[in-house]
Structures are given as structure tokens and as C-alpha cells.
Design an enzyme around this catalytic site. Sequence first.
Site, PDB file in Angstrom:
ATOM      1  N   GLU A  73      75.329 -22.112  24.534  1.00 40.31           N
ATOM      2  CA  GLU A  73      75.258 -22.391  25.616  1.00 40.31           C
ATOM      3  C   GLU A  73      74.073 -23.414  26.056  1.00 40.31           C
ATOM      4  O   GLU A  73      74.468 -24.098  27.060  1.00 40.31           O
ATOM      5  CB  GLU A  73      75.418 -21.051  26.710  1.00 40.31           C
ATOM      6  N   LYS A 100      72.198 -12.957  28.582  1.00 40.17           N
ATOM      7  CA  LYS A 100      72.613 -14.117  29.186  1.00 40.17           C
ATOM      8  C   LYS A 100      71.964 -14.010  30.490  1.00 40.17           C
ATOM      9  O   LYS A 100      71.154 -13.380  30.957  1.00 40.17           O
ATOM     10  CB  LYS A 100      74.055 -14.431  29.064  1.00 40.17           C
ATOM     11  N   ASN A 114      72.181 -10.162  23.615  1.00 41.43           N
ATOM     12  CA  ASN A 114      71.725 -11.303  24.453  1.00 41.43           C
ATOM     13  C   ASN A 114      72.403 -11.171  25.857  1.00 41.43           C
ATOM     14  O   ASN A 114      73.550 -11.208  25.976  1.00 41.43           O
ATOM     15  CB  ASN A 114      72.323 -12.454  23.790  1.00 41.43           C
ATOM     16  N   HIS A 122      70.998 -21.748  21.305  1.00 41.09           N
ATOM     17  CA  HIS A 122      71.940 -20.824  21.596  1.00 41.09           C
ATOM     18  C   HIS A 122      73.144 -22.105  22.036  1.00 41.09           C
ATOM     19  O   HIS A 122      72.872 -23.009  22.664  1.00 41.09           O
ATOM     20  CB  HIS A 122      72.124 -19.928  22.569  1.00 41.09           C
ATOM     21  N   SER A 162      82.027 -12.305  20.290  1.00 39.81           N
ATOM     22  CA  SER A 162      82.950 -11.223  20.603  1.00 39.81           C
ATOM     23  C   SER A 162      82.839 -10.324  19.464  1.00 39.81           C
ATOM     24  O   SER A 162      83.779  -9.522  19.027  1.00 39.81           O
ATOM     25  CB  SER A 162      84.298 -11.773  20.507  1.00 39.81           C
ATOM     26  N   GLU A 204      77.144 -18.631  15.069  1.00 38.54           N
ATOM     27  CA  GLU A 204      77.982 -18.377  16.367  1.00 38.54           C
ATOM     28  C   GLU A 204      78.978 -19.530  16.561  1.00 38.54           C
ATOM     29  O   GLU A 204      78.741 -20.193  17.050  1.00 38.54           O
ATOM     30  CB  GLU A 204      77.165 -18.222  17.624  1.00 38.54           C
ATOM     31  N   GLY A 211      82.375 -15.012  23.809  1.00 43.76           N
ATOM     32  CA  GLY A 211      82.993 -14.842  25.000  1.00 43.76           C
ATOM     33  C   GLY A 211      84.406 -14.625  25.191  1.00 43.76           C
ATOM     34  O   GLY A 211      85.090 -14.532  26.580  1.00 43.76           O
TER      35      GLY A 211
HETATM   36  P1  PGA Z   1      79.837 -12.658  23.083  1.00 44.40           P
HETATM   37  O1  PGA Z   1      78.486 -13.666  23.047  1.00 44.40           O
HETATM   38  O2  PGA Z   1      79.486 -11.514  22.316  1.00 44.40           O
HETATM   39  O3  PGA Z   1      80.097 -12.273  24.696  1.00 44.40           O
HETATM   40  O4  PGA Z   1      80.927 -13.294  22.569  1.00 44.40           O
HETATM   41  C1  PGA Z   1      77.589 -13.894  21.991  1.00 44.40           C
HETATM   42  C2  PGA Z   1      76.659 -14.900  22.157  1.00 44.40           C
HETATM   43  O5  PGA Z   1      76.868 -15.844  22.692  1.00 44.40           O
HETATM   44  O6  PGA Z   1      75.394 -14.650  21.699  1.00 44.40           O
END
Ligand code: PGA
Length: 252
Positions: free
Chosen positions: A97, A11, A9, A95, A213, A167, A173
Site C-alpha cells: 500500500e 493499517k 498490521n 508494504h 487474507s 504479500e 484485503g
Molecule cells: P489482509 O492484509 O490480511 O487484510 O489481506 C494483509 C496486509 O496487507 O498486511
Amino acid sequence: MRRPIIAGNWKLNKTPHEAILLVDELKRELVDVTGVDVLVCPPFVDLSEVSDALVDHDIALGAQNVFWEDSGAFTGEISAPMLKDLGVAYVIIGHSERRQYFHETNETVNKRLRAVLKHGLTPIVCVGENLSQRESNKTFDVIKDHCEGSLSGLSVEEMKKAVLAYEPVWAIGTGKTAAPQQAQEVHVFIRQLLGKIFDADTADSVRIQYGGSVTPDNIVLLMAQPDIDGALVGGASLKAPSFSAIVKGAKK
Ligand code: PGA
């Protein structure tokens, strides 16, 4: 046996030019990899060029969101038929976010999910608790609410075509991965829930990714958990060496 699935992903990262450089590198690094479904989810504006770059390659293409109507007066939106026409096979939906910054709710996630399924694309539906919810022991309540609300009204056949992603928001992140056992516990809970909402066969066949992460260092132990079927990777998917190491580490 559920086939492992690793999704990158991206983003809000990579211009079309940068996207092509990354994909070319990934194609080289992943040329001999078999037994794992791999996809990248670039921003919308990169999709066309990345799609061309992936012709005749096993890496599949995903989008990060979609609107639920096929066409019409919805300025700024993008529909499932448009994505399909570009060669997109997967769409990430709900997601955290999007839930956090763009007011996404279970109801809108459900509408997007139906649009994706209607057009024969594969949805990756995200669910997960935030830190305060985990600290107040509400993790399972939140997961239940996200699953029941987002997957509402789906038939068994439709559910079998979907992928889920657990998640935990506090792990995204932040560098704080859920411990493999901690993630496994939630994955089992989701699978049991699918058994109740749908049936045992569906619960057993749906792939559930872990996200938050994920790195080349933790993928092997995560994948060693019986109910973790893959990963949704953010930060570590932006560089070819780390993403391809995760893909290679994901082979069960
Ligand atoms: P990350 O993001 O691996 O940077 O923690 C995962 C995601 O939001 O899908």
C-alpha cells in the site's frame, strides 16, 4: 528452527481509545500462548498508549513505516529513534500500500531499512507481485527485483536480523488467499535468492511471513508449509478473537 512470528498490521484503523480496548482483549486471549512471536502494528498516534498497555507483556510493538533521517526539517515524518524511545521493536517497511499509494520504491525501502537496522529495531520488509504481474508470469521477476533492490548493500549480520513478508497484492484485503502451495513456491524462491545474495546459513535463518487474507481458517495449512514462518495479518488483526485464533493456529 525458525520461531513463528505473527504480526497484526492495523493499517489506518483504531483511534487511541479503540486501540487500548483491542490490546486489553488481546492480552487476555493470548495470556497462555508460548512459542510464537506476536506483535501489533497500530497507527503512529496509538503507539505511546499501546506501548504502556503492553509493558510486562509478551506482545511486542511494531510501527507501520518510518522515515530514514533521525531528525531535521522533514515535516510530518517520524524517525527510528522516536519509535525506539516509545518501545517499538519492529517496523513494517515497503508494504504494497505504501508502494502503490505513496510512491515507495526499492530505493526508499532500502533507506528506511538501513535506518531501522542502525537503531537496533527489527524490520519486516514486504515484497509481492500484483495481479497483472502474476497473470503475465512475472511473479518471480518482481520478487527478485523487490528483494535485490530493497535489501541492497546489507551485510549478512544485518540480513539475519530482518524479517521478510511475502504479500501477493492480489490477496491483500480481497479474501483471496494464495493457496498454501502457491505461497510456499514463492517462499522457497525467496530463500534461494537469499542464499545467492547472502549465504546458505542466512537463507535458512531468515523468517519469511506470508500476508494476504490470512484468517483463523487458513493459518494452519499456511503454517504447515516448510518455508512459511508466520503471517502479516491485516483485516483479521482488528478483532481480538480472530487475531488470537491465528496466533494459536500458527504454532508449528
Ligand atoms: P489482509 O492484509 O490480511 O487484510 O489481506 C494483509 C496486509 O496487507 O498486511
